[in-house]
Design a protein around this motif. Structure first.
Motif, PDB file in Angstrom:
ATOM      1  N   LEU A  88       0.791  -1.229   0.000  1.00  0.00           N
ATOM      2  CA  LEU A  88       0.000   0.000   0.000  1.00  0.00           C
ATOM      3  C   LEU A  88       0.828   1.286   0.000  1.00  0.00           C
ATOM      4  N   PRO A  89       1.957   1.386   0.714  1.00  0.00           N
ATOM      5  CA  PRO A  89       2.711   2.646   0.695  1.00  0.00           C
ATOM      6  C   PRO A  89       3.037   3.156  -0.699  1.00  0.00           C
ATOM      7  N   HIS A  92      -0.125   5.009  -1.976  1.00  0.00           N
ATOM      8  CA  HIS A  92      -0.307   6.276  -1.269  1.00  0.00           C
ATOM      9  C   HIS A  92       0.637   7.335  -1.851  1.00  0.00           C
ATOM     10  N   ASN A 109      -7.254  10.331  -0.138  1.00  0.00           N
ATOM     11  CA  ASN A 109      -6.089   9.461  -0.142  1.00  0.00           C
ATOM     12  C   ASN A 109      -5.727   9.026   1.274  1.00  0.00           C
ATOM     13  N   ASN A 110      -5.795   9.947   2.224  1.00  0.00           N
ATOM     14  CA  ASN A 110      -5.461   9.606   3.606  1.00  0.00           C
ATOM     15  C   ASN A 110      -6.490   8.626   4.186  1.00  0.00           C
ATOM     16  N   THR A 113      -6.152   5.214   2.468  1.00  0.00           N
ATOM     17  CA  THR A 113      -4.963   4.525   2.970  1.00  0.00           C
ATOM     18  C   THR A 113      -5.235   3.920   4.344  1.00  0.00           C
ATOM     19  N   GLU A 116      -7.440   0.875   3.803  1.00  0.00           N
ATOM     20  CA  GLU A 116      -6.691  -0.221   3.186  1.00  0.00           C
ATOM     21  C   GLU A 116      -5.654  -0.816   4.135  1.00  0.00           C
ATOM     22  N   ASP A 117      -5.098   0.011   4.999  1.00  0.00           N
ATOM     23  CA  ASP A 117      -4.070  -0.465   5.927  1.00  0.00           C
ATOM     24  C   ASP A 117      -4.599  -1.601   6.803  1.00  0.00           C
TER      25      ASP A 117
END
Length: 327
Positions: A88-89, A92, A109-110, A113, A116-117
């Protein structure tokens, strides 16, 4: 040469301006997403809470006993799903590159993320509790994947990024849901975890396909060309994973995710975006439209060719151990 570079720079600025002009729509889609979502936490699925007693230790022993019956194909699919989730990083970073602080895009996006994290966390918790892999070997593969980076040849085109996420979120939903289907009769806890992940991917897919629909309305010719470039060369993230080719081949053969599922996704999105009905296009846009509409039949031919020449193959992965599968 200078003029060519200036033209490319101007085109990029135009695309970014169009994307940023959609902020109000992004906020609307974010609100709709928040209304739809179920904000679960990994501990809801497989708790490790301080207050748990000995009965939970017994449930873990039962989980491990059930997990020993999971076939190699399911273990391999879980490994591929977990490796890509924990990449994932990279995504992002790719999205954050285009959108400054204070924009609706950065807020999305935040939040995306953060949502998804949880996927990597929940699946990793399961893998550790179930003792599914030789973890040191698996973690080494994961480290090498992340360290290798993910830099698709998108030429900093935000349209391609959004086209890709539309396709990829739906593909990931297929991968999780179909892996859960195969796991169901062996280990229902794994299906439960994967069902939560698939549900999230479905909602993220709805966001990205809606936003890309707005791009098609605002800048149809450029959006069609970008969509074509992504569609003809689409690949799931993970090319830097050491076992990526073998893992991908196995999940394809098991009908978890491969050409057949990708064909269905392309058909679904062409219909949703009404690509075939678009009019008033430039010559370049019309050419991209025509090629896109031919993609389902092209993928069908690819699928038949793959099946015709496919021979049985034995799969074995170090992080799984000596178990193998021939299919």
């Amino acid at each position: 040469m200078t003029g060519h570079r200036e033209s490319i720079t101007h085109d990029l600025h135009h695309r970014l301006d169009v994307v940023r002009s959609l902020e109000e729509r992004v906020r609307e889609e974010m609100a709709a997403h928040i209304e739809r979502r179920n904000l679960w936490m990994p501990d809801d699925l497989n708790s490790a809470d301080l207050g748990l007693g000995e009965e939970h230790d017994q449930s873990l022993r039962e989980l491990r006993a059930r997990a020993r019956g999971l076939p190699v194909s399911v273990r391999a699919a879980v490994a591929l799903n977990l490796l890509t989730e924990e990449g994932l990083p990279h995504f992002h970073r790719l999205i954050a590159t285009h959108f400054p602080e204070g924009t609706a895009w950065r807020e999305w996006n935040n939040m995306w993320t953060a949502e998804e994290d949880r996927h990597g966390c929940a699946l990793r918790d399961y893998v550790r509790d179930a003792r599914l892999f030789h973890m040191r070997i698996f973690e080494q593969e994961q480290y090498e994947y992340i360290a290798a980076g993910f830099d698709p040849h998108w030429e900093q085109d935000p349209y391609r990024l959004l086209a890709y996420t539309s396709l990829q979120e739906r593909a990931t939903q297929y991968a999780h849901a179909n892996t859960g289907r195969l796991a169901r009769d062996h280990e229902p806890m794994l299906q439960r975890v994967l069902a939560h992940l698939a549900g999230d991917e479905s909602r993220h897919y709805q966001f990205y396909r809606a936003v890309f629909a707005d791009l098609l309305r605002e800048d149809p010719d450029r959006a069609l060309v970008s969509l074509l470039k992504v569609t003809v060369s689409f690949a799931m993230p993970g090319h830097a994973i050491g076992d990526f080719e073998a893992l991908s081949d196995l999940v394809d053969r098991e009908n978890i995710f491969g050409t057949a599922q990708y064909r269905d996704i392309v058909v679904e999105l062409l219909d949703y975006w009404k690509i075939g009905d678009m009019t008033g296009l430039s010559a370049e846009g019309t050419k991209a439209q025509e090629r896109l509409m031919k993609m389902p039949s092209r993928l069908e031919r690819m699928l038949k060719a793959q099946q015709a020449k496919r021979e049985a193959r034995t799969f074995q992965f170090d992080f799984i151990g000596e178990q193998s599968i021939r299919i």
